[in-house]
Enzyme design. Structure first.
Site, PDB file in Angstrom:
ATOM      1  N   SER A  28       4.910  63.057  52.572  1.00  0.00           N
ATOM      2  CA  SER A  28       5.856  61.975  52.858  1.00  0.00           C
ATOM      3  C   SER A  28       5.592  61.250  54.176  1.00  0.00           C
ATOM      4  O   SER A  28       6.146  60.174  54.399  1.00  0.00           O
ATOM      5  CB  SER A  28       7.296  62.497  52.845  1.00  0.00           C
ATOM      6  OG  SER A  28       7.534  63.336  53.955  1.00  0.00           O
ATOM      7  N   LYS A  65      10.622  63.536  59.322  1.00  0.00           N
ATOM      8  CA  LYS A  65      10.790  62.117  59.021  1.00  0.00           C
ATOM      9  C   LYS A  65      10.976  61.340  60.326  1.00  0.00           C
ATOM     10  O   LYS A  65      11.232  61.913  61.377  1.00  0.00           O
ATOM     11  CB  LYS A  65      12.021  61.872  58.140  1.00  0.00           C
ATOM     12  CG  LYS A  65      12.006  62.548  56.795  1.00  0.00           C
ATOM     13  CD  LYS A  65      11.090  61.866  55.824  1.00  0.00           C
ATOM     14  CE  LYS A  65      11.138  62.496  54.453  1.00  0.00           C
ATOM     15  NZ  LYS A  65      10.431  63.736  54.310  1.00  0.00           N
TER      16      LYS A  65
END
Length: 110
Positions: A28, A65
């Protein structure tokens, strides 16, 4: 000429008592240079600011993230178009464990 050895702890770690290593898993964050299997250096002493890459725990699940401090709730942004941003909802538990300060990965041979 080699005058001394290189100690990555001296170069990469500003707060030794608050810094730890974690292994990245998944894809990701590939557009930020974080690949599956990379070693991440995470500093708990740094304040997570807007735009920082963080190690977070969202509802009991760990994730790495980019932190977006939007109002009224923050969001966690992936760096891969195959993944959706995570917009926090009222009632969700978010804990920031630290800021990712360095990424170490092995180059591909051959």
């Amino acid at each position: 000429y080699i005058e001394q050895t290189i100690d990555l702890n001296q170069i990469c770690i500003e707060h030794p008592a608050a810094t730890f290593y974690v292994r990245a898993s998944g894809h990701s964050m590939v557009e930020k240079g974080i690949n599956d299997g990379d070693l991440l250096i995470v500093d708990r002493a740094l304040k997570a600011r807007h735009g920082a890459i963080v190690l977070a725990c969202l509802d009991g699940e760990f994730t790495v993230k980019q932190l977006l401090q939007e109002r009224p709730f923050p969001a966690l942004l992936p760096a891969n178009p195959d993944f959706q941003p995570i917009h926090l909802l009222d009632g969700q538990e978010l804990e920031i464990f630290g800021v990712v300060t360095y990424v170490l990965h092995k180059t591909k041979l051959g």
